[in-house]
Design an enzyme around this catalytic site. Structure first.
Site, mmCIF file in Angstrom:
data_model
loop_
_atom_site.group_PDB
_atom_site.id
_atom_site.type_symbol
_atom_site.label_atom_id
_atom_site.label_comp_id
_atom_site.label_asym_id
_atom_site.label_seq_id
_atom_site.Cartn_x
_atom_site.Cartn_y
_atom_site.Cartn_z
ATOM 1 N N LYS A 1 -16.015 -10.043 26.955
ATOM 2 C CA LYS A 1 -17.402 -10.512 26.886
ATOM 3 C C LYS A 1 -17.862 -11.823 27.657
ATOM 4 C CE LYS A 1 -17.813 -8.484 22.009
ATOM 5 N NZ LYS A 1 -18.349 -8.725 21.058
ATOM 6 N N ASP B 47 -24.954 -8.805 19.616
ATOM 7 C CA ASP B 47 -24.036 -9.074 18.397
ATOM 8 C C ASP B 47 -24.798 -10.074 17.343
ATOM 9 O OD1 ASP B 47 -21.779 -7.762 18.981
ATOM 10 O OD2 ASP B 47 -21.007 -9.358 20.012
HETATM 11 P P1 NAP Z 1 -12.145 -14.724 17.708
HETATM 12 O O1 NAP Z 1 -13.094 -15.247 18.774
HETATM 13 O O2 NAP Z 1 -10.395 -14.453 18.092
HETATM 14 O O3 NAP Z 1 -12.122 -16.001 16.591
HETATM 15 C C1 NAP Z 1 -11.542 -15.838 15.242
HETATM 16 C C2 NAP Z 1 -11.907 -17.025 14.449
HETATM 17 O O4 NAP Z 1 -11.104 -16.821 13.600
HETATM 18 C C3 NAP Z 1 -11.675 -18.449 15.020
HETATM 19 O O5 NAP Z 1 -12.551 -19.258 14.688
HETATM 20 C C4 NAP Z 1 -10.231 -18.905 14.519
HETATM 21 O O6 NAP Z 1 -10.051 -20.140 14.263
HETATM 22 C C5 NAP Z 1 -10.328 -17.829 13.060
HETATM 23 N N1 NAP Z 1 -9.002 -17.654 12.605
HETATM 24 C C6 NAP Z 1 -8.291 -16.677 13.243
HETATM 25 N N2 NAP Z 1 -7.120 -16.494 12.274
HETATM 26 C C7 NAP Z 1 -7.238 -17.457 11.172
HETATM 27 C C8 NAP Z 1 -6.576 -17.733 10.174
HETATM 28 N N3 NAP Z 1 -5.233 -17.149 9.944
HETATM 29 N N4 NAP Z 1 -6.854 -18.851 9.478
HETATM 30 C C9 NAP Z 1 -7.938 -19.545 9.456
HETATM 31 N N5 NAP Z 1 -8.802 -19.106 10.766
HETATM 32 C C10 NAP Z 1 -8.385 -18.165 11.440
HETATM 33 O O7 NAP Z 1 -12.490 -13.447 16.904
HETATM 34 P P2 NAP Z 1 -13.882 -12.845 16.789
HETATM 35 O O8 NAP Z 1 -14.264 -11.982 17.816
HETATM 36 O O9 NAP Z 1 -14.844 -14.145 16.569
HETATM 37 O O10 NAP Z 1 -13.844 -12.105 15.350
HETATM 38 C C11 NAP Z 1 -13.719 -12.800 14.390
HETATM 39 C C12 NAP Z 1 -13.584 -11.626 13.170
HETATM 40 O O11 NAP Z 1 -15.088 -11.117 12.996
HETATM 41 C C13 NAP Z 1 -12.920 -10.304 13.319
HETATM 42 O O12 NAP Z 1 -12.299 -10.183 11.822
HETATM 43 C C14 NAP Z 1 -13.695 -9.242 13.758
HETATM 44 O O13 NAP Z 1 -13.376 -7.794 13.288
HETATM 45 C C15 NAP Z 1 -15.036 -9.774 13.269
HETATM 46 N N6 NAP Z 1 -16.060 -9.277 14.028
HETATM 47 C C16 NAP Z 1 -17.058 -8.312 13.272
HETATM 48 C C17 NAP Z 1 -18.057 -8.026 14.137
HETATM 49 C C18 NAP Z 1 -19.216 -6.924 13.578
HETATM 50 O O14 NAP Z 1 -19.841 -6.129 14.202
HETATM 51 N N7 NAP Z 1 -19.145 -6.733 12.173
HETATM 52 C C19 NAP Z 1 -18.340 -8.406 15.415
HETATM 53 C C20 NAP Z 1 -17.287 -8.942 16.042
HETATM 54 C C21 NAP Z 1 -16.062 -9.524 15.242
HETATM 55 P P3 NAP Z 1 -9.219 -21.072 15.394
HETATM 56 O O15 NAP Z 1 -10.538 -21.507 16.225
HETATM 57 O O16 NAP Z 1 -8.789 -22.031 14.663
HETATM 58 O O17 NAP Z 1 -8.101 -20.058 16.115
#
Ligand code: NAP
Length: 292
Positions: A73, A109
């Protein structure tokens, strides 16, 4: 697609690595079929090093457009001819539209999240206070779109404070929203944070905590943070109700899972590629059938 693929069929798709898990082909192909459009949507496994060639191929092969997913992305953004203001601010694109050989990048998004929120709860962001949990890619898209839509204040909580600070600086620099980074809740600060955070009218959980198969996990928020009158969203959609949402619902809050965001980011992409209103009910059913 009415009668199968022909020399006239327009091709859309999704670039990702991995890509096998994507629900977008089912959702978009159901929509094309429902409207009798001669379009097809194909998943493309694109290794990171091959992204520039894949984006160039949108032009050379004459694709109508593509979605971009993890891990491309951010890397796709500088490869395009033009990028929307929202995508620039978010720093990532999830949709490319081929306009007669010029590639336009957008990010649906955050807008998809907002549309889902408005459709399901009637929530209007202007002048509201929002609590964002997480500061990754999804949180960025949602927080920036909410700020562009006029929220008054954003509290940001992220496990690594540095990432939250970067997002906060960007929101504060480019929008009128006020932003405050709040420490990740732990045993010591938990209850001090309670009063501050309980005031939020919208809470958005955007970490993977609680996602299948680790459904017992949740963000360690202070007790009694949820309340009636509050809208609480979890971007996770599998399971349909995370422990986080269950707690919010028990406290009387209105809850929304991530399926609507997934649906409406696709609806907006469909409309950009075809110029037609998307068959939302058909797309929702295709998604629900794929997730369950
Ligand atoms: P990402 O860019 O990898 O970011 C992950 C985020 O979660 C970061 O803020 C990270 O914190 C935090 N995190 C990860 N593991 C953690 C843990 N064990 N404890 C506390 N914080 C934690 O991922 P993303 O793309 O933003 O996706 C995040 C979530 O949103 C996923 O579950 C994904 O499936 C969902 N999502 C949904 C949609 C939808 O259309 N509904 C779209 C996109 C994503 P740090 O910065 O400290 O690592």
């Amino acid at each position: 697609m009415k009668n199968g693929i022909s020399g006239h069929t327009r091709v859309c798709g999704i670039f990702g690595y991995p890509i096998g898990h994507s629900f977008s082909p089912a959702m978009h192909n159901a929509a094309f079929s429902a409207l009798g459009l001669d379009f097809v949507y194909v998943p493309f496994l694109v290794e990171p090093g091959n992204l520039p060639a894949a984006v160039e191929a949108v032009k050379t092969l004459g694709l109508a457009g593509v979605n971009i997913t993890i891990p491309h992305k951010q890397a796709a953004l500088p490869l395009l001819d033009e990028v929307t203001e929202a995508a620039k601010l978010i720093g990532a694109v999830n949709t490319i539209v081929n306009r007669s050989g010029r590639l336009l990048g957008d990010n649906t998004d955050g807008a998809g999240f907002l549309r889902s929120l408005e459709e399901t709860t009637g929530f209007a962001p202007a002048d509201k206070t929002v609590l964002m949990l997480g500061a990754g890619g999804a949180a960025r898209a949602v927080a920036i779109q909410l700020a562009l839509a006029g929220v008054k204040k954003v509290f940001l909580i992220n496990r690594s404070r540095e990432r939250a600070e970067i997002l906060a600086a960007q929101i504060a620099g480019k929008t009128t929203a006020k932003v405050e980074v709040v420490p990740w809740p732990d045993g010591k600060n938990k209850q001090c944070l309670r009063e501050m955070l309980r005031g939020a009218e919208l809470v958005v959980q955007s970490t993977p905590l609680g996602m299948y198969p680790e459904e017992v996990l949740t963000v360690p928020l202070p007790d009694n943070i949820f309340r009636p009158g509050q809208v609480v969203c979890d971007l996770v959609y599998n399971p349909g109700e995370t422990l986080f949402l269950k707690n919010a619902r028990h406290a009387g809050a209105t809850t929304v899972n991530g399926l609507g965001m997934l649906l409406y980011q696709g609806v907006l992409a469909f409309e950009l590629w075809t110029g037609m209103s998307a068959p939302v009910a058909v797309m929702r059913k295709a998604l629900t059938d794929s997730v369950c």
